[in-house]
Design a protein around this motif. Structure first.
Motif, short mmCIF file in Angstrom:
data_model
loop_
_atom_site.label_atom_id
_atom_site.label_comp_id
_atom_site.label_asym_id
_atom_site.label_seq_id
_atom_site.Cartn_x
_atom_site.Cartn_y
_atom_site.Cartn_z
N ASP A 501 -30.44 101.63 14.13
CA ASP A 501 -30.68 102.56 15.36
C ASP A 501 -31.47 104.02 15.01
OD1 ASP A 501 -29.55 100.45 16.94
OD2 ASP A 501 -27.68 101.55 16.98
N ALA A 502 -30.97 104.37 13.74
CA ALA A 502 -31.58 105.74 13.23
C ALA A 502 -33.14 105.18 13.07
CB ALA A 502 -31.18 106.02 11.88
N MET A 503 -33.68 104.25 12.46
CA MET A 503 -35.17 104.01 12.31
C MET A 503 -35.79 103.81 13.66
SD MET A 503 -36.07 104.58 9.54
CE MET A 503 -37.70 103.79 9.61
N GLU A 504 -34.96 103.41 14.46
CA GLU A 504 -35.86 102.99 15.88
C GLU A 504 -36.15 104.35 16.41
OE1 GLU A 504 -34.36 101.76 20.54
OE2 GLU A 504 -33.10 101.21 18.93
N TYR A 505 -35.45 105.25 16.28
CA TYR A 505 -35.63 106.67 17.13
C TYR A 505 -36.62 107.45 15.91
CZ TYR A 505 -32.53 105.48 20.50
OH TYR A 505 -31.97 104.65 21.74
N LYS A 508 -40.00 106.08 16.82
CA LYS A 508 -40.48 106.87 18.02
C LYS A 508 -40.92 108.20 17.90
CE LYS A 508 -37.41 104.13 21.05
NZ LYS A 508 -38.43 103.52 22.20
N ILE A 509 -40.15 108.95 17.18
CA ILE A 509 -40.80 110.13 16.80
C ILE A 509 -41.88 110.28 16.02
CG2 ILE A 509 -40.25 112.18 15.27
CD1 ILE A 509 -37.03 111.57 15.38
N LEU A 510 -42.14 109.51 14.99
CA LEU A 510 -43.48 109.39 14.50
C LEU A 510 -44.66 108.83 15.39
CD1 LEU A 510 -42.18 107.75 11.05
CD2 LEU A 510 -42.93 110.20 11.41
N GLU A 511 -44.37 108.07 16.20
CA GLU A 511 -45.47 107.88 17.34
C GLU A 511 -45.99 108.99 17.95
OE1 GLU A 511 -44.03 105.04 20.09
OE2 GLU A 511 -43.50 103.37 18.68
N ILE A 512 -44.98 110.05 18.27
CA ILE A 512 -45.46 111.10 18.68
C ILE A 512 -46.14 112.18 17.86
CG2 ILE A 512 -44.56 113.28 20.00
CD1 ILE A 512 -42.29 111.49 21.42
N GLU A 513 -45.43 112.25 16.78
CA GLU A 513 -45.94 113.29 15.69
C GLU A 513 -45.86 112.72 14.23
OE1 GLU A 513 -44.32 117.56 13.86
OE2 GLU A 513 -43.85 117.01 16.03
N PRO A 514 -46.81 112.02 13.77
CA PRO A 514 -46.78 111.20 12.59
C PRO A 514 -46.21 112.05 11.56
CG PRO A 514 -48.68 110.49 13.89
CD PRO A 514 -48.19 111.83 14.42
N SER A 515 -46.66 113.53 11.51
CA SER A 515 -46.33 114.51 10.40
C SER A 515 -45.08 114.65 10.41
CB SER A 515 -47.28 115.35 10.16
OG SER A 515 -47.36 116.22 11.29
N ASN A 516 -44.22 114.59 11.35
CA ASN A 516 -42.91 115.30 11.36
C ASN A 516 -41.97 115.24 10.25
OD1 ASN A 516 -39.72 114.94 12.35
ND2 ASN A 516 -40.70 116.08 13.93
N THR A 517 -41.47 116.31 9.73
CA THR A 517 -40.84 116.30 8.43
C THR A 517 -39.53 115.53 8.63
OG1 THR A 517 -41.76 118.43 8.11
CG2 THR A 517 -39.82 118.05 6.77
N PHE A 518 -38.72 116.01 9.42
CA PHE A 518 -37.30 115.19 9.82
C PHE A 518 -37.42 113.57 9.56
CE2 PHE A 518 -34.59 113.34 12.75
CZ PHE A 518 -33.34 113.27 11.89
N ALA A 519 -38.18 113.26 10.48
CA ALA A 519 -38.66 111.72 10.62
C ALA A 519 -38.86 111.30 9.10
CB ALA A 519 -39.55 111.51 11.61
N ASN A 520 -39.96 111.80 8.74
CA ASN A 520 -40.33 111.18 7.35
C ASN A 520 -39.54 111.36 6.20
OD1 ASN A 520 -43.25 110.35 7.58
ND2 ASN A 520 -43.54 112.62 8.47
N GLN A 521 -38.75 112.54 6.21
CA GLN A 521 -37.46 112.64 5.15
C GLN A 521 -36.48 111.19 5.43
OE1 GLN A 521 -35.81 116.40 5.71
NE2 GLN A 521 -37.09 117.36 4.09
N VAL A 522 -36.07 110.97 6.68
CA VAL A 522 -35.11 109.98 6.90
C VAL A 522 -35.90 108.51 6.43
CG1 VAL A 522 -33.90 108.66 8.59
CG2 VAL A 522 -33.98 111.21 8.89
N ASP A 524 -38.22 108.15 4.29
CA ASP A 524 -38.10 107.96 2.89
C ASP A 524 -37.06 107.60 2.46
OD1 ASP A 524 -40.92 108.44 2.96
OD2 ASP A 524 -40.73 110.62 2.35
N TYR A 525 -35.78 108.25 2.94
CA TYR A 525 -34.47 108.09 2.33
C TYR A 525 -34.09 106.55 2.25
CZ TYR A 525 -29.51 107.66 2.33
OH TYR A 525 -28.18 107.13 2.11
N THR A 527 -36.21 103.96 2.65
CA THR A 527 -37.16 103.25 1.46
C THR A 527 -36.53 103.18 0.28
OG1 THR A 527 -38.99 103.66 3.33
CG2 THR A 527 -39.44 102.99 0.99
N LYS A 528 -36.14 104.58 -0.20
CA LYS A 528 -35.75 104.57 -1.46
C LYS A 528 -34.36 104.07 -1.79
CE LYS A 528 -37.64 108.95 -2.46
NZ LYS A 528 -37.62 110.70 -2.57
N GLN A 529 -33.60 103.80 -0.51
CA GLN A 529 -32.23 103.33 -0.75
C GLN A 529 -32.51 101.66 -0.94
OE1 GLN A 529 -29.55 105.18 -1.25
NE2 GLN A 529 -28.55 104.42 0.58
N LYS A 530 -33.59 101.15 -0.28
CA LYS A 530 -33.92 99.66 -0.38
C LYS A 530 -34.57 99.34 -1.72
CE LYS A 530 -34.93 98.67 4.41
NZ LYS A 530 -35.92 98.59 5.65
#
Length: 544
Positions: A501-505, A508-522, A524-525, A527-530
Motif C-alpha cells: 500500500d505504501a508503494m501504491e501511493y 501516485k506521488i511520483l506521477e505528479i512530481e517525479p523528483s519528490n524527495t520523500f517518495a523517492n526515499q521510500v 529507494d528504501y 528497493t534496497k530491502q529487496k
C-alpha cells in the motif's frame, strides 16, 4: 397709437417672461434643484409675491429656516406667503400656529380660488406635523373647483403617501397627472418610485425611462435609479446613474457625498477619499465624511490614516448617530494595526476585541449573522484566523441554516489556529448540512492528518479515501491536495511496514512530481530491502 401698442406688447412680454421664470423656479424646486431655483427667483421676488413664495420654499428646503421666515414676511397679506410661513412654523414644531394660518387661508377662499386650497394643502404635504387628511380634502376641493392640474394631482398623490396604505391612491393620482400632460417627468418619476417599492422592477425601470424622455433635464429618475441599483448591490450601475444625476442637479454637498459613498461601495477607494478630501478642502464640514475616509483608507491598507480619521470621526460624531459599521471598521483597523505595529500589537488586539464586542451589544437585531460575518471577515483579512473562526462559529451557533461558506471558514479558522477539535466539529457540520460539498470531505481528512501529524494512527486514511472517491457536481481534486493526501497515506503505510500500500501511493506521488524527495526515499528504501539480506534496522524516510 403705435407707441401705445408697442408699450403694451413689451409689458405683456415682460409679464410672460416673469411668469415663465417663476414656473421654471417652481420646476427646479420640484426637481430638488434649490440653489438654481434661488438664482432664478431672487431677481423677481421683490415685485412678485409668487416668486417670493417659491424663493422662501427654496431657502426652507436648503434648511435656511430663518432666511425663509424673513422672505415670507415680506408679503404678509399674500396667501402663498402665509402658507410659506405655516411651513416655517411646522419646521419649528409649532403645529397649532401653522394649522391656524392654513385654516384661515381656506376659510377666506372665495368660490373660484382653488389656489388657496392647494397652497394650504402643499404646506402640510411637504412638511411634518400637519394632518394629511386635511391636505387630501383641500386638494380634492381644489380639483373640484378647477378640474385639477398636474401639480395638484401630484400633490394629492404625495399626500396619500403620508397615510398608511395610501400607495394605491397615490398611484391613481400620479396617473391622472400624466393624463394632464404638463408635468409628466415628475409624475413618471414618482410612479417609478412606487413600482420600485412594490418590487415591480420592470415597471419601475419603464417609468424612469418615461421620466427621462419626458424631460431630459430632470435629475430625479437618475437619482432613483442610483438608489435602486445601490440597494441591489449593483454599484457600478449606481455610480453611472449618480454621475448623470450630478450632471443635471445642483451638486449639493449631500449629493456629492452620496457620490463619494457610491465610489466607496464600487471599491473605488482612492477616488472616494479624493472626493471627500476635495470637499473638506472647500470648507465643508460633515462629520460622517471622516467615516468614509477612514473606511476607504482601511481598504487601501493605509491603516494609520484610517485610524487617524476614525479617531477624528469619534471626536466629532454624536454618540447616538454611531452605527454598527463604525465599530466593525474600528475593530478591523485595530486588528490591521496589530499586524504592522508589533510593539503595540497587544494593545491594538485588545482594542479590536473591545470594538467587536461593543458592536454585538449595540446591535439589537434578532439575527446578528451579518454583523458576525463582518467581524469575522475583518479578522480573516488581518490573518487572525483563530479569531475569525470564533466569529464564524457564532454565526453557526445563532443560525444553523447558515451558508456552507460560513461552516467552511469556521473550520478553516480553527484549523489554522490549531484548534483541531473545533475544526473537526465545523467540517463534520459542513458535511452533514451540505453533503454535496467536496471541501467538507477534504478538510475532515486534513484535520485528522494534522492530529496524526506523524502518520502513526492512520486516523486520516479513511477520510482521505472518502474524499478521493467523492465525485459529485464535477468536483475537481486539485493536485496540491492529492499530493498531501498521498504523502500522508504513503507515510502511514510505510510506518506500518505495509510495502504494497505504501508503494501504491508513492507511485501516485511520483506521477505528479517525479523528483519528490520523500517518495523517492521510500522507493529507494524498499528497493534496497529487496536487494539486501534480511536485516533489522530503522527507517530514515520522512515526508517532504
Amino acid at each position: 397709437m403705435n407707441k401705445l401698442i408697442a408699450i403694451a406688447v413689451a409689458t405683456a412680454f415682460a409679464f410672460n417672461v416673469n411668469a415663465q421664470s417663476v414656473q421654471d423656479g417652481a420646476k427646479m424646486i420640484s426637481y430638488g434643484r434649490f440653489e438654481s431655483a434661488k438664482k432664478a427667483l431672487e431677481p423677481l421676488a421683490a415685485k412678485d409675491p409668487l416668486a417670493n413664495y417659491n424663493l422662501g420654499i427654496s431657502e426652507l428646503e436648503l434648511e435656511n429656516a430663518a432666511a425663509a421666515r424673513t422672505i415670507f414676511a415680506k408679503y404678509p397679506d399674500d396667501f402663498y406667503n402665509q402658507a410659506g410661513m405655516a411651513r416655517v412654523l411646522f419646521d419649528e414644531g409649532k403645529k397649532d400656529e401653522a394649522s391656524k394660518i392654513l385654516m384661515a387661508i381656506v376659510d377666506k377662499a372665495k368660490k373660484k380660488e382653488w389656489e388657496k386650497y392647494k397652497a394650504a394643502a402643499d404646506a402640510i404635504t411637504y412638511t411634518k406635523g400637519g394632518n394629511a387628511n386635511d391636505a387630501i380634502a383641500w386638494y380634492k376641493k381644489a380639483i373640484e373647483i378647477s378640474g385639477g392640474d398636474a401639480s395638484t394631482f401630484i400633490g394629492l398623490g404625495d399626500a396619500y403617501l403620508k397615510l398608511s396604505g395610501g400607495g394605491g391612491e397615490a398611484m391613481n393620482n400620479y396617473d391622472k397627472a400624466v393624463e394632464k400632460g404638463t408635468n409628466n417627468s415628475l409624475a413618471y418619476s414618482k410612479i417609478g418610485d412606487l413600482w420600485y417599492q412594490a418590487h415591480n422592477y420592470d415597471a419601475a425601470l419603464k417609468s424612469y425611462g418615461q421620466a427621462k424622455d419626458a424631460d431630459p433635464s430632470n435629475p430625479l429618475p437618475y437619482k432613483s435609479l442610483a438608489d435602486a441599483y445601490q440597494r441591489a448591490g449593483k454599484y457600478d450601475m449606481a455610480l453611472t446613474n449618480i454621475e448623470k444625476f450630478l450632471e443635471l442637479s445642483d451638486k449639493s454637498i449631500d449629493d456629492q457625498i452620496t457620490y463619494a459613498n457610491l465610489l466607496f461601495l464600487s471599491k473605488k477607494y482612492p477616488e472616494a477619499q479624493a472626493k471627500i478630501q476635495e470637499l473638506i478642502g472647500k470648507g465643508v464640514q460633515k462629520t460622517y465624511m471622516y467615516r468614509l475616509i477612514a473606511y476607504s483608507a482601511y481598504e487601501t491598507k493605509d491603516y494609520q490614516k484610517a485610524l487617524d480619521n476614525m479617531r477624528t470621526f469619534y471626536s466629532k460624531q454624536d454618540p447616538a448617530k454611531i452605527i454598527p459599521d463604525d465599530y466593525i471598521y474600528s475593530g478591523k483597523i485595530m486588528s490591521a494595526m496589530a499586524g504592522v505595529d508589533s510593539v503595540h500589537a497587544k494593545m491594538y488586539n485588545d482594542s479590536a476585541d473591545f470594538y467587536f464586542n461593543k458592536v454585538v451589544t449595540a446591535d439589537t437585531s434578532k439575527d446578528k449573522s451579518e454583523m458576525y460575518r463582518k467581524i469575522a471577515e475583518g479578522f480573516k483579512d488581518a490573518k487572525e484566523y483563530g479569531k475569525a473562526g470564533i466569529w464564524y462559529g457564532k454565526i453557526i451557533a445563532s443560525n444553523p441554516e447558515a451558508p456552507a461558506l460560513d461552516y467552511f471558514y469556521w473550520g478553516y479558522g480553527a484549523y489554522y489556529a490549531k484548534d483541531y477539535t473545533t475544526a473537526a466539529k465545523a467540517f463534520n457540520g459542513l458535511k452533514t448540512k451540505y453533503p454535496d460539498e467536496g471541501s467538507a470531505y477534504l478538510w475532515i481528512a486534513n484535520v485528522a492528518a494534522a492530529v496524526d501529524d506523524e502518520a502513526k494512527t492512520g486516523g486520516a486514511i479513511q477520510p482521505y479515501k472518502d474524499w478521493i472517491a467523492f465525485n459529485k457536481n464535477n468536483y475537481e481534486h486539485k493536485q496540491a491536495d492529492l499530493m498531501k493526501a498521498y504523502q500522508y497515506m504513503a507515510f502511514y503505510y510505510y510506518n506500518t511496514n505495509n510495502e504494497k500500500d505504501a508503494m501504491e501511493y508513492v507511485n501516485k506521488i511520483l506521477e505528479i512530481e517525479p523528483s519528490n524527495t520523500f517518495a523517492n526515499q521510500v522507493k529507494d528504501y524498499y528497493t534496497k530491502q529487496k536487494n539486501a539480506k534480511p536485516a533489522g534496522g530503522g527507517k530514515s524516510a520522512g515526508r517532504k
